[in-house]
Write an enzyme that holds these catalytic residues in place. Sequence first.
Site, PDB file in Angstrom:
ATOM      1  N   PHE A 124      48.078  36.499  54.028  1.00  0.00           N
ATOM      2  CA  PHE A 124      46.573  36.287  53.291  1.00  0.00           C
ATOM      3  C   PHE A 124      45.842  35.476  54.097  1.00  0.00           C
ATOM      4  CE2 PHE A 124      43.523  35.302  50.259  1.00  0.00           C
ATOM      5  CZ  PHE A 124      43.228  36.626  49.597  1.00  0.00           C
ATOM      6  N   ASP A 195      54.897  32.643  48.538  1.00  0.00           N
ATOM      7  CA  ASP A 195      53.750  32.749  47.840  1.00  0.00           C
ATOM      8  C   ASP A 195      54.053  34.039  46.998  1.00  0.00           C
ATOM      9  OD1 ASP A 195      51.068  33.774  47.103  1.00  0.00           O
ATOM     10  OD2 ASP A 195      50.143  32.996  48.829  1.00  0.00           O
ATOM     11  N   TYR A 220      45.502  34.774  38.257  1.00  0.00           N
ATOM     12  CA  TYR A 220      44.154  35.763  37.823  1.00  0.00           C
ATOM     13  C   TYR A 220      44.586  37.172  38.069  1.00  0.00           C
ATOM     14  CZ  TYR A 220      42.721  34.344  42.450  1.00  0.00           C
ATOM     15  OH  TYR A 220      42.723  34.321  43.866  1.00  0.00           O
ATOM     16  N   LYS A 221      45.605  37.538  38.786  1.00  0.00           N
ATOM     17  CA  LYS A 221      46.027  39.000  39.240  1.00  0.00           C
ATOM     18  C   LYS A 221      46.770  39.543  38.099  1.00  0.00           C
ATOM     19  CE  LYS A 221      45.232  37.820  43.951  1.00  0.00           C
ATOM     20  NZ  LYS A 221      45.557  36.935  45.288  1.00  0.00           N
ATOM     21  N   ARG A 369      42.465  50.170  48.612  1.00  0.00           N
ATOM     22  CA  ARG A 369      43.685  49.681  47.976  1.00  0.00           C
ATOM     23  C   ARG A 369      43.804  49.680  46.489  1.00  0.00           C
ATOM     24  NH1 ARG A 369      45.002  43.112  47.789  1.00  0.00           N
ATOM     25  NH2 ARG A 369      43.240  43.231  46.463  1.00  0.00           N
TER      26      ARG A 369
HETATM   27  C1  PLP Z   1      44.905  36.421  45.807  1.00  0.00           C
HETATM   28  C2  PLP Z   1      45.899  35.421  46.982  1.00  0.00           C
HETATM   29  C3  PLP Z   1      45.272  34.316  47.228  1.00  0.00           C
HETATM   30  C4  PLP Z   1      44.153  33.595  46.726  1.00  0.00           C
HETATM   31  O1  PLP Z   1      44.131  32.104  46.646  1.00  0.00           O
HETATM   32  P1  PLP Z   1      42.984  31.496  45.834  1.00  0.00           P
HETATM   33  O2  PLP Z   1      43.142  29.826  46.196  1.00  0.00           O
HETATM   34  O3  PLP Z   1      43.067  31.657  44.312  1.00  0.00           O
HETATM   35  O4  PLP Z   1      41.642  31.775  46.270  1.00  0.00           O
HETATM   36  C5  PLP Z   1      46.115  33.476  47.942  1.00  0.00           C
HETATM   37  N1  PLP Z   1      47.085  34.212  48.675  1.00  0.00           N
HETATM   38  C6  PLP Z   1      47.707  35.198  48.570  1.00  0.00           C
HETATM   39  C7  PLP Z   1      48.659  35.903  49.192  1.00  0.00           C
HETATM   40  C8  PLP Z   1      46.843  36.123  47.468  1.00  0.00           C
HETATM   41  O5  PLP Z   1      47.172  37.289  47.532  1.00  0.00           O
END
Ligand code: PLP
Length: 410
Positions: A124, A195, A220-221, A369
Amino acid sequence: MTRDDAQALDAADPLAGLKAAFALPDGVIYLDGNSLGPPPVAVHERMADVTRRQWGEGLVRSWNTADWISAPLRVGDKIARLIGANPGEVTVADSTTVNLFKLAAGALSLRPGRRTILSEAGNFPTDLYALQGLEGLLGGRARLKTVAPEDLVAAIDEDTACVVLTQVHYKTARRWDLAAVTAAAHAKGALMLWDLCHSAGAVAVDLNAAQADLAIGCSYKYLNGGPGAPAFLFVAERHQGALTSPLTGWMGHAEPFAFEDGYRPAADIRGQITGTPPILGLAALEAGVDLQLQADPALVEAKGLALAELFIAQVEARAADPQLKLTGPREPGARGLHVSFAHPEGYALVQAMMAQGIVGDFRAPDIARFGFSPLFLSYVQVWDAAHALADILAERGWDRPEFRTRAAVT
Ligand SMILES: *Cc1c(COP(=O)(O)O)cnc(C)c1O
């Protein structure tokens, strides 16, 4: 599988009762809980209580009387139960991006002779960006190395301070074996930072069984904590005290209310907290986590994988479009809970589904997705969504100019 078969699966679904605990609009099939989970019904009342009574009446006293000050650790302990961590090993703080930066920097300081942070190319973007920022800040002291996933384990060597991986890939849903990769990192003396953004609340995670060192994740997911909810971080107890944060703020101090000039880190997980905890965000998040705790993680994973499999099978059986291609693994054991199809008109395809109340998202350059949150989706909804997708492809329903206009957030 017929629609009746899907209905029979719903009738036998042990998690079906939780759907009513979510406030979702009628007529919507929500396949984007992996990007932003929907609000739990209970969150509205909780927010009203926090804003009216705790904030409005208690005012500043609520730091003590409503125990706001403990919220990061209290909610962290609840999240710990979802990811195989012990009480005191998880806290809620900052964003995932910031937490990644903090823990990767801490990992480097625990491995002083080593310079390399190893990650996967295509991870990501924010994960890679945060590590690039750290690399820039530390000059020659840190080096980010990214390799293709198939080369990753072999690339761990005596210079690797820390391996940073997203357990479930945000695009392909490919899932790393948490225990095996952690063991491979340890075999070379490296630390492992996971992560868990697409894992927490989705797939069963046991950080301590895997002897993971560090972890971060979004709330938030699949945890349904609300847009921009504060993130979580995990530091295994054996590293607490030694692992220092590069963002030393007063809430990470051993005694914040001693107001000393010099920083003395808290020796426990509080040492990773920076500033004042976001109480409104924490209140909403706690409602989401409390709801998640009602479900057995093994059942959650099993249902999510079954929904994803159903979707893939129904789309592939009916969609005649040869340009539509599943991205990522098919086998349930090798994947997480979202499904990505590559299609040259992926963006317009997602918009055409949205026009029918089926909400997914698009990931550049060509990925449509769809996420399969097990707590609020039914098998019939997934069956209907798969058939809608197949129909749109068959009729070229995506082929309209308004479906090609890109919004700021995809
Ligand atoms: C959604 C997501 C993020 C988002 O990070 P934020 O700091 O909340 O913007 C980071 N890493 C992964 C793998 C994600 O899927």
